[in-house]
Write a protein that holds these residues in place. Structure first.
Motif, PDB file in Angstrom:
ATOM      1  N   MET A 128       0.838  -1.200   0.000  1.00 22.03           N
ATOM      2  CA  MET A 128       0.000   0.000   0.000  1.00 22.03           C
ATOM      3  C   MET A 128       0.879   1.259   0.000  1.00 22.03           C
ATOM      4  O   MET A 128       0.569   2.240  -0.675  1.00 22.03           O
ATOM      5  CB  MET A 128      -0.957   0.017   1.199  1.00 22.03           C
ATOM      6  CG  MET A 128      -2.148  -0.916   1.048  1.00 22.03           C
ATOM      7  SD  MET A 128      -3.072  -0.760  -0.521  1.00 22.03           S
ATOM      8  CE  MET A 128      -3.712   0.906  -0.400  1.00 22.03           C
ATOM      9  N   GLN A 129       1.996   1.203   0.725  1.00 23.66           N
ATOM     10  CA  GLN A 129       2.937   2.341   0.697  1.00 23.66           C
ATOM     11  C   GLN A 129       3.474   2.548  -0.713  1.00 23.66           C
ATOM     12  O   GLN A 129       3.544   3.668  -1.216  1.00 23.66           O
ATOM     13  CB  GLN A 129       4.107   2.089   1.660  1.00 23.66           C
ATOM     14  CG  GLN A 129       3.770   2.402   3.104  1.00 23.66           C
ATOM     15  CD  GLN A 129       4.959   2.150   4.041  1.00 23.66           C
ATOM     16  OE1 GLN A 129       6.024   1.714   3.615  1.00 23.66           O
ATOM     17  NE2 GLN A 129       4.758   2.415   5.323  1.00 23.66           N
ATOM     18  N   ASN A 130       3.837   1.432  -1.356  1.00 21.76           N
ATOM     19  CA  ASN A 130       4.359   1.523  -2.730  1.00 21.76           C
ATOM     20  C   ASN A 130       3.309   2.107  -3.680  1.00 21.76           C
ATOM     21  O   ASN A 130       3.607   2.987  -4.483  1.00 21.76           O
ATOM     22  CB  ASN A 130       4.752   0.127  -3.250  1.00 21.76           C
ATOM     23  CG  ASN A 130       5.994  -0.407  -2.552  1.00 21.76           C
ATOM     24  OD1 ASN A 130       6.631   0.304  -1.784  1.00 21.76           O
ATOM     25  ND2 ASN A 130       6.320  -1.664  -2.805  1.00 21.76           N
ATOM     26  N   LEU A 131       2.070   1.589  -3.589  1.00 19.71           N
ATOM     27  CA  LEU A 131       1.008   2.052  -4.493  1.00 19.71           C
ATOM     28  C   LEU A 131       0.736   3.544  -4.309  1.00 19.71           C
ATOM     29  O   LEU A 131       0.521   4.266  -5.276  1.00 19.71           O
ATOM     30  CB  LEU A 131      -0.284   1.261  -4.237  1.00 19.71           C
ATOM     31  CG  LEU A 131      -0.331  -0.163  -4.791  1.00 19.71           C
ATOM     32  CD1 LEU A 131      -1.534  -0.902  -4.228  1.00 19.71           C
ATOM     33  CD2 LEU A 131      -0.391  -0.164  -6.317  1.00 19.71           C
ATOM     34  N   ARG A 132       0.751   3.987  -3.055  1.00 19.90           N
ATOM     35  CA  ARG A 132       0.469   5.411  -2.784  1.00 19.90           C
ATOM     36  C   ARG A 132       1.583   6.316  -3.292  1.00 19.90           C
ATOM     37  O   ARG A 132       1.382   7.513  -3.470  1.00 19.90           O
ATOM     38  CB  ARG A 132       0.246   5.624  -1.286  1.00 19.90           C
ATOM     39  CG  ARG A 132      -1.097   5.070  -0.827  1.00 19.90           C
ATOM     40  CD  ARG A 132      -1.244   5.077   0.683  1.00 19.90           C
ATOM     41  NE  ARG A 132      -2.500   4.427   1.067  1.00 19.90           N
ATOM     42  CZ  ARG A 132      -2.647   3.667   2.142  1.00 19.90           C
ATOM     43  NH1 ARG A 132      -1.617   3.444   2.955  1.00 19.90           N
ATOM     44  NH2 ARG A 132      -3.813   3.117   2.417  1.00 19.90           N
ATOM     45  N   VAL A 145     -10.788  -1.255  -0.138  1.00 19.66           N
ATOM     46  CA  VAL A 145     -11.680  -1.237  -1.303  1.00 19.66           C
ATOM     47  C   VAL A 145     -11.992   0.178  -1.795  1.00 19.66           C
ATOM     48  O   VAL A 145     -11.982   0.437  -2.999  1.00 19.66           O
ATOM     49  CB  VAL A 145     -12.962  -2.064  -1.026  1.00 19.66           C
ATOM     50  CG1 VAL A 145     -13.796  -1.481   0.092  1.00 19.66           C
ATOM     51  CG2 VAL A 145     -13.794  -2.204  -2.285  1.00 19.66           C
ATOM     52  N   GLU A 146     -12.209   1.123  -0.884  1.00 19.88           N
ATOM     53  CA  GLU A 146     -12.579   2.474  -1.341  1.00 19.88           C
ATOM     54  C   GLU A 146     -11.427   3.140  -2.085  1.00 19.88           C
ATOM     55  O   GLU A 146     -11.638   3.863  -3.050  1.00 19.88           O
ATOM     56  CB  GLU A 146     -13.042   3.320  -0.150  1.00 19.88           C
ATOM     57  CG  GLU A 146     -14.391   2.841   0.371  1.00 19.88           C
ATOM     58  CD  GLU A 146     -14.956   3.680   1.501  1.00 19.88           C
ATOM     59  OE1 GLU A 146     -15.846   4.483   1.223  1.00 19.88           O
ATOM     60  OE2 GLU A 146     -14.513   3.515   2.645  1.00 19.88           O
ATOM     61  N   GLU A 147     -10.211   2.851  -1.639  1.00 15.18           N
ATOM     62  CA  GLU A 147      -9.032   3.456  -2.286  1.00 15.18           C
ATOM     63  C   GLU A 147      -8.672   2.768  -3.599  1.00 15.18           C
ATOM     64  O   GLU A 147      -8.256   3.418  -4.562  1.00 15.18           O
ATOM     65  CB  GLU A 147      -7.850   3.382  -1.302  1.00 15.18           C
ATOM     66  CG  GLU A 147      -6.633   4.149  -1.754  1.00 15.18           C
ATOM     67  CD  GLU A 147      -5.525   4.180  -0.703  1.00 15.18           C
ATOM     68  OE1 GLU A 147      -4.386   4.504  -1.072  1.00 15.18           O
ATOM     69  OE2 GLU A 147      -5.795   3.872   0.486  1.00 15.18           O
ATOM     70  N   LEU A 148      -8.838   1.437  -3.651  1.00 21.59           N
ATOM     71  CA  LEU A 148      -8.350   0.689  -4.815  1.00 21.59           C
ATOM     72  C   LEU A 148      -9.405   0.404  -5.885  1.00 21.59           C
ATOM     73  O   LEU A 148      -9.060   0.072  -7.015  1.00 21.59           O
ATOM     74  CB  LEU A 148      -7.705  -0.627  -4.367  1.00 21.59           C
ATOM     75  CG  LEU A 148      -6.432  -0.476  -3.525  1.00 21.59           C
ATOM     76  CD1 LEU A 148      -5.878  -1.836  -3.140  1.00 21.59           C
ATOM     77  CD2 LEU A 148      -5.356   0.332  -4.269  1.00 21.59           C
ATOM     78  N   LEU A 149     -10.684   0.554  -5.528  1.00 24.85           N
ATOM     79  CA  LEU A 149     -11.738   0.316  -6.529  1.00 24.85           C
ATOM     80  C   LEU A 149     -11.562   1.195  -7.771  1.00 24.85           C
ATOM     81  O   LEU A 149     -11.640   0.702  -8.895  1.00 24.85           O
ATOM     82  CB  LEU A 149     -13.115   0.521  -5.898  1.00 24.85           C
ATOM     83  CG  LEU A 149     -14.301   0.030  -6.727  1.00 24.85           C
ATOM     84  CD1 LEU A 149     -14.266  -1.476  -6.909  1.00 24.85           C
ATOM     85  CD2 LEU A 149     -15.619   0.432  -6.072  1.00 24.85           C
ATOM     86  N   PRO A 150     -11.288   2.512  -7.611  1.00 26.83           N
ATOM     87  CA  PRO A 150     -11.091   3.349  -8.812  1.00 26.83           C
ATOM     88  C   PRO A 150      -9.833   2.978  -9.607  1.00 26.83           C
ATOM     89  O   PRO A 150      -9.680   3.390 -10.748  1.00 26.83           O
ATOM     90  CB  PRO A 150     -10.963   4.769  -8.247  1.00 26.83           C
ATOM     91  CG  PRO A 150     -11.465   4.692  -6.850  1.00 26.83           C
ATOM     92  CD  PRO A 150     -11.208   3.307  -6.372  1.00 26.83           C
ATOM     93  N   VAL A 151      -8.940   2.181  -8.991  1.00 28.29           N
ATOM     94  CA  VAL A 151      -7.706   1.773  -9.686  1.00 28.29           C
ATOM     95  C   VAL A 151      -7.966   0.554 -10.569  1.00 28.29           C
ATOM     96  O   VAL A 151      -7.596   0.536 -11.746  1.00 28.29           O
ATOM     97  CB  VAL A 151      -6.580   1.462  -8.662  1.00 28.29           C
ATOM     98  CG1 VAL A 151      -5.329   0.956  -9.381  1.00 28.29           C
ATOM     99  CG2 VAL A 151      -6.258   2.704  -7.835  1.00 28.29           C
TER     100      VAL A 151
END
Length: 570
Positions: free
Chosen positions: A75-79, A110-116
């Protein structure tokens, strides 16, 4: 090598399957091959004991890192990525490397990654699918496979398929014909079937049917991955689809769910009506969108007042989404009031590219628009239609951005205390208006929902949280309900049941914030409730084959859901 564990903990292995598989009888690879197998690879989470038992000594650095720590690091990497497409590519790469960690990440964030992994980023991914293409996902069935589709299906390694999402790439989101590159859509949808609805990844199959493309830039692109020819139509197209649908049923049986995704209007309606009597089929653009929007309207009534039948609806866009939503609203209205469907349709008006759909245009209309041609003077523009019809609810399904202008929203606010405005077109760039525009132009009185996500908006020191009428609320739970009941056909009443189940999940606390949909963070509970209501309807209608009927369908749905936690290997 064997996988160990308690059967009850891993209930998803038996979800909607006729044969129960005890986990410790499943044999998988070991050593270097195990680390290259996304279904069983755990990376640095393999314990000392597992490293010894499965020939992993020396193939991994000495550190042992838990799944939670792996998740935190990723998650740190993705952000740290600033470009959404880079996040998408990182997620797809993770799915190909470590499947359980991919789903753990998606479920917990889910809320953060759904748009991805889904709208809006998946749209850009499809546009660039040829250049970001690494390893093929799913099955590609092209005109070259005509006469051999059953053999092609047998090439897929998993035999127990429960859900297929299929596209022909002709109408990807609001982006048009992307041909073979539309594969990003079935892949993304099925990731959500697993993460949000708990259907096992091994039971999901993404398919792209490649009949060519009419997109000139793709035909001229030397790196295009699909057939370089114009789209097949007519008999050639119908024959290929017929062979495909026959082969699917032959190979996977009566209970496999086939979800049609992003087909052009003319084919979408035809395929749905043709196969709904012989197969378990669902069109997310027509039925999923309709179900989630109806749910948003039903829950909005708490904010705008009145019953469904008290409202007048005006749509901009009369394609599969618009007419699908309109029909489901009319059905629900008819069910609530016991008034005939033909009468309830008269509360709903549609505007297409030629203006308001009225009765004197009936002869020239496509068949799916004809039920909406009511008696009225012609109106050629949306603003004229708004002023003439005076709707309480304005819904955009046009695929055209910026069409709900300041004048349109101000007109809606002039004759409604709380106008309901739904700008549903995807991706964000195609939304009919933004959340900020809707709130500002209506002086903070609009109840707003969109298809793609918008950030909360501050107006007059008040924070407004826009609703997101995202199909991902509906189709994963609907699919789980169909699969766990062993349904053999889909019925409109199941869509109504799904809508009502979703609307029931909106609490007073959500209404106080102006929300018309529950937060996505609770999506697995929402999906279990939708699945239970859909399954109940399948049993009531005599369409379920899993007998006896489970006593507690919500508990049964939860027990069927896939868990992304690592297994213990021994």
């Amino acid at each position: 090598m064997a996988t160990g564990g308690d059967q009850d903990v891993y209930g998803e292995d038996c979800a909607a399957e006729d044969q129960l598989v005890t986990p410790w009888t499943i044999s998988v690879a070991s050593g270097y091959t195990l680390l290259r197998d996304p279904h069983h690879n755990k990376g640095l989470a393999f314990t000392e004991k597992e490293r010894d038992a499965h020939y992993l000594r020396g193939l991994l650095p000495p550190a042992i890192i838990s799944q939670q720590q792996q998740e935190k690091k990723l998650m740190q990497n993705l952000r740290s990525y600033e470009v959404p497409l880079h996040r998408y590519m990182a997620m797809m790469e993770l799915q190909e490397r470590n499947e359980r960690l991919f789903y753990k990440l998606l479920i917990d964030n889910v809320e953060e990654l759904l748009p991805v992994v889904y709208t809006p980023t998946v749209g850009e991914a499809c546009q660039k699918y040829g250049s970001i293409f690494r390893r093929p996902q799913g099955l590609y069935i092209s005109l070259k496979e005509k006469g051999k589709i059953l053999e092609v299906l047998k090439n897929w390694p998993e035999k127990n398929i429960q859900v297929i999402v299929v596209t022909d790439g002709e109408r990807i989101l609001g982006l048009g014909d992307l041909g073979c590159q539309g594969m990003g859509i079935p892949v993304g949808k099925l990731a959500l079937y697993t993460a949000l609805g708990g259907v096992r990844p091994s039971a999901c199959l993404p398919i792209t049917i490649d009949v060519g493309t009419n997109n000139e830039s793709l035909l001229n692109n030397e790196f295009y991955i699909g057939l370089k020819q114009r789209r097949a139509t007519g008999k050639e197209y119908a024959d290929l689809l017929q062979e495909f649908m026959t082969a699917v049923k032959q190979n996977y049986g009566e209970k496999v769910l086939v979800q049609f995704e992003d087909f052009a209007n003319h084919n979408a309606f035809e395929l749905l009506s043709k196969y709904s009597t012989t197969h378990l089929v669902f069109n997310d653009d027509i039925q999923g969108t309709a179900s989630v929007v109806l749910s948003g309207i039903v829950s909005s009534l708490k904010l705008i007042g009145g019953m469904l039948a008290d409202h007048t609806f005006l749509f901009l866009g009369a394609g599969e989404a618009g007419t699908g939503i309109a029909e489901l609203i009319a059905l629900e209205m008819s069910k609530q009031t016991k008034i005939h469907l033909e009468e309830t349709r008269k509360k709903i008006w549609l505007v297409d590219s030629k203006g308001l759909i009225v009765s004197h245009r009936k002869e020239s209309l496509q068949h799916f628009k004809k039920p909406w041609a009511h008696e009225h003077e012609p109106c050629t523009t949306l603003i004229d239609a708004v002023k003439a019809i005076k709707p309480t609810v304005l819904i955009g399904t046009s695929g055209q951005g910026k069409t709900f202008t300041k004048e349109v929203v101000e007109a809606m606010a002039s004759f409604n205390k709380k106008p309901l405005i739904m700008a549903l077109s995807n991706p964000t760039s195609q939304a009919e208006c933004t959340a900020e525009e809707a709130y500002n132009w209506s002086e903070g009185r609009a109840v707003f929902a969109s298809g793609s996500p918008f950030d909360p908006v501050k107006y007059n020191n008040q924070l407004y949280i826009p609703g997101q009428a995202n199909n991902a609320y509906i189709f994963p739970g609907l699919g789980l309900g169909l699969v766990m009941s062993g349904a053999i056909r889909m019925h409109d009443e199941m869509l109504l049941a799904a809508s009502e189940a979703l609307a029931c999940q909106v609490t007073q606390e959500h209404y106080d914030k102006g929300m018309t949909f529950p937060p996505f963070s609770n999506i697995r509970t929402i999906s279990a409730n939708i699945a239970a209501k859909v399954a109940a309807k399948a049993y009531d209608l005599g369409l379920a084959t899993r007998l006896p009927r489970p006593e507690d369908l919500v508990k049964f749905a939860e027990s069927c859901m896939y868990s992304p936690n690592y297994r213990i290997y021994r």
